[in-house]
Write a protein that holds these residues in place. Structure first.
Motif, mmCIF file in Angstrom:
data_model
loop_
_atom_site.group_PDB
_atom_site.id
_atom_site.type_symbol
_atom_site.label_atom_id
_atom_site.label_comp_id
_atom_site.label_asym_id
_atom_site.label_seq_id
_atom_site.Cartn_x
_atom_site.Cartn_y
_atom_site.Cartn_z
ATOM 1 N N ASP A 473 -5.775 6.396 -0.860
ATOM 2 C CA ASP A 473 -5.188 5.098 -0.431
ATOM 3 C C ASP A 473 -6.047 4.712 0.817
ATOM 4 O OD1 ASP A 473 -2.512 5.588 -1.307
ATOM 5 O OD2 ASP A 473 -2.480 7.502 -0.445
ATOM 6 N N VAL A 474 -6.249 3.266 0.621
ATOM 7 C CA VAL A 474 -6.809 2.406 1.578
ATOM 8 C C VAL A 474 -6.053 1.457 2.340
ATOM 9 C CG1 VAL A 474 -9.081 2.804 0.477
ATOM 10 C CG2 VAL A 474 -7.473 0.877 -0.135
ATOM 11 N N ARG A 475 -6.330 0.982 3.560
ATOM 12 C CA ARG A 475 -5.619 0.306 4.509
ATOM 13 C C ARG A 475 -6.676 -0.375 5.396
ATOM 14 N NH1 ARG A 475 -1.766 3.434 7.926
ATOM 15 N NH2 ARG A 475 -3.596 4.109 9.100
ATOM 16 N N CYS A 476 -6.395 -1.787 5.239
ATOM 17 C CA CYS A 476 -7.406 -2.707 6.026
ATOM 18 C C CYS A 476 -6.903 -2.942 7.528
ATOM 19 C CB CYS A 476 -7.096 -4.194 5.419
ATOM 20 S SG CYS A 476 -8.269 -5.290 6.461
ATOM 21 N N TYR A 477 -8.019 -2.831 8.462
ATOM 22 C CA TYR A 477 -7.415 -2.718 9.950
ATOM 23 C C TYR A 477 -8.904 -3.671 10.391
ATOM 24 C CZ TYR A 477 -10.771 0.922 11.316
ATOM 25 O OH TYR A 477 -11.778 1.912 11.690
ATOM 26 N N MET A 478 -8.760 -3.754 11.915
ATOM 27 C CA MET A 478 -9.823 -4.541 12.436
ATOM 28 C C MET A 478 -10.302 -3.874 13.723
ATOM 29 S SD MET A 478 -8.768 -8.536 12.426
ATOM 30 C CE MET A 478 -10.511 -9.099 13.156
ATOM 31 N N GLU A 490 -9.697 1.687 6.336
ATOM 32 C CA GLU A 490 -9.377 3.235 6.633
ATOM 33 C C GLU A 490 -8.913 3.944 5.126
ATOM 34 O OE1 GLU A 490 -7.477 4.135 10.750
ATOM 35 O OE2 GLU A 490 -6.228 2.484 9.710
ATOM 36 N N MET A 491 -9.227 5.113 5.072
ATOM 37 C CA MET A 491 -9.041 5.684 3.558
ATOM 38 C C MET A 491 -8.119 7.010 3.937
ATOM 39 S SD MET A 491 -11.564 6.707 0.680
ATOM 40 C CE MET A 491 -11.788 8.349 0.639
ATOM 41 N N LYS A 492 -7.544 7.623 3.056
ATOM 42 C CA LYS A 492 -6.908 8.610 3.074
ATOM 43 C C LYS A 492 -6.924 9.277 1.539
ATOM 44 C CE LYS A 492 -2.177 9.225 2.636
ATOM 45 N NZ LYS A 492 -0.993 9.499 2.874
ATOM 46 N N TRP A 493 -7.228 10.673 1.339
ATOM 47 C CA TRP A 493 -7.530 11.295 0.176
ATOM 48 C C TRP A 493 -6.555 12.400 0.101
ATOM 49 C CZ3 TRP A 493 -11.734 14.873 -1.439
ATOM 50 C CH2 TRP A 493 -11.609 15.195 -3.126
ATOM 51 N N ASP A 494 -5.565 12.277 -1.012
ATOM 52 C CA ASP A 494 -4.663 13.422 -0.873
ATOM 53 C C ASP A 494 -5.062 14.837 -1.206
ATOM 54 O OD1 ASP A 494 -2.818 11.789 -0.800
ATOM 55 O OD2 ASP A 494 -2.103 11.278 -2.813
ATOM 56 N N GLU A 495 -6.304 15.039 -1.743
ATOM 57 C CA GLU A 495 -6.972 16.225 -2.225
ATOM 58 C C GLU A 495 -7.652 16.876 -0.907
ATOM 59 O OE1 GLU A 495 -8.846 16.745 -6.079
ATOM 60 O OE2 GLU A 495 -7.357 15.243 -6.710
ATOM 61 N N ALA A 496 -7.849 16.139 -0.016
ATOM 62 C CA ALA A 496 -8.594 16.501 1.376
ATOM 63 C C ALA A 496 -8.120 17.867 1.874
ATOM 64 C CB ALA A 496 -8.756 15.319 2.328
ATOM 65 N N LEU A 505 -13.350 4.247 6.780
ATOM 66 C CA LEU A 505 -14.089 4.489 5.661
ATOM 67 C C LEU A 505 -15.559 3.511 5.445
ATOM 68 C CD1 LEU A 505 -14.887 4.995 2.525
ATOM 69 C CD2 LEU A 505 -13.352 3.030 1.966
ATOM 70 N N GLY A 506 -15.379 1.958 6.040
ATOM 71 C CA GLY A 506 -16.662 1.313 6.039
ATOM 72 C C GLY A 506 -16.122 -0.002 6.429
ATOM 73 N N LEU A 507 -16.991 -1.118 6.308
ATOM 74 C CA LEU A 507 -16.680 -2.459 6.562
ATOM 75 C C LEU A 507 -16.458 -3.370 5.193
ATOM 76 C CD1 LEU A 507 -19.141 -3.292 9.268
ATOM 77 C CD2 LEU A 507 -16.802 -2.233 9.518
ATOM 78 N N ILE A 508 -15.790 -4.075 5.225
ATOM 79 C CA ILE A 508 -15.587 -5.133 4.118
ATOM 80 C C ILE A 508 -16.476 -6.207 3.831
ATOM 81 C CG2 ILE A 508 -13.850 -6.409 2.799
ATOM 82 C CD1 ILE A 508 -11.505 -4.835 4.277
ATOM 83 N N GLY A 509 -16.736 -6.305 2.338
ATOM 84 C CA GLY A 509 -17.839 -7.049 2.244
ATOM 85 C C GLY A 509 -17.209 -8.704 2.359
ATOM 86 N N ASP A 510 -17.976 -9.625 2.682
ATOM 87 C CA ASP A 510 -17.700 -10.748 2.753
ATOM 88 C C ASP A 510 -16.874 -11.428 1.608
ATOM 89 O OD1 ASP A 510 -18.766 -11.089 5.344
ATOM 90 O OD2 ASP A 510 -20.561 -11.932 4.760
ATOM 91 N N LYS A 511 -17.315 -11.223 0.498
ATOM 92 C CA LYS A 511 -16.617 -11.792 -0.610
ATOM 93 C C LYS A 511 -15.392 -11.224 -0.886
ATOM 94 C CE LYS A 511 -20.859 -13.043 -3.311
ATOM 95 N NZ LYS A 511 -21.694 -13.042 -4.501
ATOM 96 N N VAL A 516 -7.995 -9.381 1.507
ATOM 97 C CA VAL A 516 -7.161 -8.744 2.410
ATOM 98 C C VAL A 516 -6.864 -9.440 3.582
ATOM 99 C CG1 VAL A 516 -8.266 -6.494 1.232
ATOM 100 C CG2 VAL A 516 -9.118 -7.561 3.085
ATOM 101 N N LEU A 517 -5.851 -8.634 4.468
ATOM 102 C CA LEU A 517 -5.457 -8.717 5.767
ATOM 103 C C LEU A 517 -5.118 -7.601 6.491
ATOM 104 C CD1 LEU A 517 -2.922 -11.958 5.658
ATOM 105 C CD2 LEU A 517 -5.358 -12.111 6.516
ATOM 106 N N PRO A 518 -5.385 -7.564 7.974
ATOM 107 C CA PRO A 518 -5.005 -6.252 8.405
ATOM 108 C C PRO A 518 -3.796 -5.848 8.034
ATOM 109 C CG PRO A 518 -6.083 -7.847 10.192
ATOM 110 C CD PRO A 518 -6.000 -8.657 8.639
ATOM 111 N N GLY A 519 -3.650 -4.615 7.571
ATOM 112 C CA GLY A 519 -2.330 -3.900 7.242
ATOM 113 C C GLY A 519 -2.270 -3.758 5.614
ATOM 114 N N TRP A 520 -2.935 -4.574 5.162
ATOM 115 C CA TRP A 520 -2.923 -4.679 3.534
ATOM 116 C C TRP A 520 -3.325 -3.173 3.005
ATOM 117 C CZ3 TRP A 520 -7.093 -2.965 0.485
ATOM 118 C CH2 TRP A 520 -6.796 -3.366 -0.964
#
Length: 568
Positions: A473-478, A490-496, A505-511, A516-520
């Protein structure tokens, strides 16, 4: 919940005899979820909390009423139906059949009952004839006064509930074979005295709940037919007869000063305490924990109907896997980010937020200390809603009015400055503006997301154990990094096993930023595509961290994903 709402709306097309239609009950959270097609707020603390509460209420409704919604209609007198009844020598009435008229329902036989129930005689079989003086009136049920009194109902605002008898054929058969019910008098009303204010205050202290609980305990302990010496009564009475009469008096106390026999109620309570334990479901169905974090409490040794139903529901109950992994601050820039707001609005919203938190906190304490009494909570919420009208009529310095959108933006920003809580005030005041914002968000479909600088996040796996298509599961934030805001995931992995919940997790590439928007929020497959030292083959090691990942929509096949990865 989106499906639930769509089905409920479809039911409104055919309301006749459809007790399950609940579109009119759809709450704010359900409307937001329906509008949030891009998943911007699906993990918002307020939405998660409301979804949990909705799930809890669904389980409680299942335990209390099999999840069925019954219609209520107001009782009206129509002596036209005297033709279907006859007085017998002992003073009682004989009906052929028990007939009524309600334009809201089709001609048929119905199970008719009242709430609260005094005894089994408050569930009866009546026939809807579509005749008489009120045959064109919707929302009412017309019958003779004598028939209505069979349920302890009169015609000064009382309601009854009903459903077609063929909906539950076994129940219909059982009702038809009920034994003679206890005889309960509809006592003459005694005028209420005092000021309107005093009468209103006294009306909040009636004994309906107390007597109803005693009836529930009596039934569960199979003590209805036990005869007790009741203070104030000339001879011993069956417990069910006494409590049925007292419940009728308690229900009528809103309109009459006729007193309950408190000493008699104490005698019954003491007797029930002596012969058996408390009935756990009676109190637990009112608790916050019931079906929220655990199943309903029951007495394992009891076999009354309600206990058996609750046990059955408990056997199916599962706690929803909904973790509140975010704070309101994460959503501060998700909506209304481009709406202009002035300082006065921010100050007014901040003051109202602080007052609301204090008042709601006190109301919650009152509920905890007063057996689940939530009247103050409802009052605080209603007072907050009223504030909206005041805001929308507040003029600017130039005399013009502020827009609802600008007030919504101000409340959104101040409500989302906290690390804790749910930011519920803005949803309470401005649901329409929030939904309008969500409806206006047009994002292209995000099939592939490029995420870089992963080595600085929490999910940088080593080269020897790369991400290979796990579902996450991933979620966009700023976040703000070195004074600059970036779009990130941000990322969540159920098997963690250790790193539970959402982490950077990391930064989103320009393309990918256009998708996405924050909260996506989305569930996707993750693949490691670059590692530290990739440029320096001689320095590579199995422990090199992942530096870039690609995330793929679940609709993409493995072949499509591999074709994309091979092209990079």
């Amino acid at each position: 919940m989106r499906v639930d709402l769509q089905e409920a709306q479809a039911e409104l097309a055919d309301l006749d005899d459809n007790p399950d239609a609940e579109a009119e009950y759809a709450n704010i959270a359900t409307r937001v979820i329906q509008a949030d097609r891009n998943g911007l707020l699906l993990l918002h603390p307020y939405i998660v909390k409301k979804v949990k509460e909705r799930c809890q209420q669904m389980w409680k409704n299942l335990a209390k009423a099999a999840g069925v919604r019954f219609y209520s209609v107001m009782c009206l007198p129509d002596q036209y139906f005297e033709r279907y009844q006859m007085k017998v020598p002992d003073g009682s009435w004989k009906y052929n059949p028990k007939a009524f008229c309600s334009k809201s329902f089709k001609k048929s036989e119905y199970i008719v009952f009242c709430n609260p129930m005094r005894h089994w005689g408050d569930v009866q079989l009546w026939q809807n004839k579509q005749e008489g003086a009120f045959r064109y009136e919707y929302g009412t049920l017309a019958a003779t006064r004598e028939l209505l009194l069979e349920l302890g109902r009169d015609t000064d605002g009382d309601f009854v509930q009903l459903i077609k008898s063929n909906t539950y054929p076994n129940l219909r058969t059982a009702i038809a074979n009920f034994p003679q019910p206890p005889s309960v008098q509809k006592l003459p009303k005694v005028p209420l005295t005092g000021s309107f204010q005093q009468i209103a205050i006294n009306s909040m202290n009636d004994l309906t709940g107390v007597v109803a609980s005693l009836l529930g305990r009596t039934r569960a302990l199979r003590a209805e037919n036990i005869i007790l010496a009741i203070p104030g009564e000339s001879e011993g009475m069956r417990i069910v007869d006494f409590l049925s009469q007292e419940l009728q008096i308690a229900v009528d106390s809103l309109k009459s000063a006729y007193p309950n026999n408190v000493e008699g109620l104490d005698v019954v309570k003491e007797f029930l305490n002596e012969i058996g334990e408390d009935i756990q479901w009676l109190a637990d169905l009112k608790s916050d924990e019931c079906y929220f974090s655990r199943p309903c409490l029951v007495n394992p040794n009891l076999e009354d109907t309600v206990t058996r139903i609750v046990k059955l529901v408990n056997s199916y109950w599962r706690s929803p896997d909904l973790k509140e992994d975010s704070t309101p601050q994460s959503y501060q820039n998700v909506l209304f980010s481009t709406v202009e707001v002035d300082l006065f609005q921010m100050q007014a919203a901040t003051q109202h937020r602080d007052e609301y938190r204090t008042e709601m906190g006190n109301a919650i304490k009152h509920r905890e200390q007063n057996d689940g009494d939530d009247r103050l909570i409802k009052q605080v919420a209603e007072n907050a809603r009223i504030k909206r009208d005041e805001l929308l009529t507040t003029p600017k310095i130039n005399g013009k009015l502020y827009t609802g959108e600008s007030w919504a933006a101000a409340y959104w920003r101040v409500s989302h400055t906290a690390h804790t809580g749910t930011a519920g005030l803005v949803f309470l005041l401005f649901p329409d503006e929030i939904i309008a914002q969500l409806n206006n968000v047009k994002l292209p479909e995000a099939l592939v997301i490029n995420c870089y600088a992963v080595q600085y996040g929490k999910w940088a796996t080593p080269r020897r154990a790369p991400w290979k298509g796990q579902e996450v599961d991933v979620r966009c934030y700023m976040p703000t990094i070195t004074g600059k805001k970036y779009l990130a995931l941000e990322m969540k992995w159920d098997e963690a096993k250790v790193q539970i919940g959402f982490h950077h997790l990391g930064l989103i590439g320009d393309k990918s930023a256009a998708y996405v928007l924050p909260g996506w929020t989305r569930r996707m497959k993750i693949y490691s595509t670059a590692f530290k030292n990739d440029r320096y083959p001689t320095k590579r090691s199995p422990e090199d961290q992942t530096t870039r990942v690609y995330l793929f929509d679940l609709s993409m096949s493995d072949e499509q994903i591999q074709d994309f990865l091979n092209s990079k």
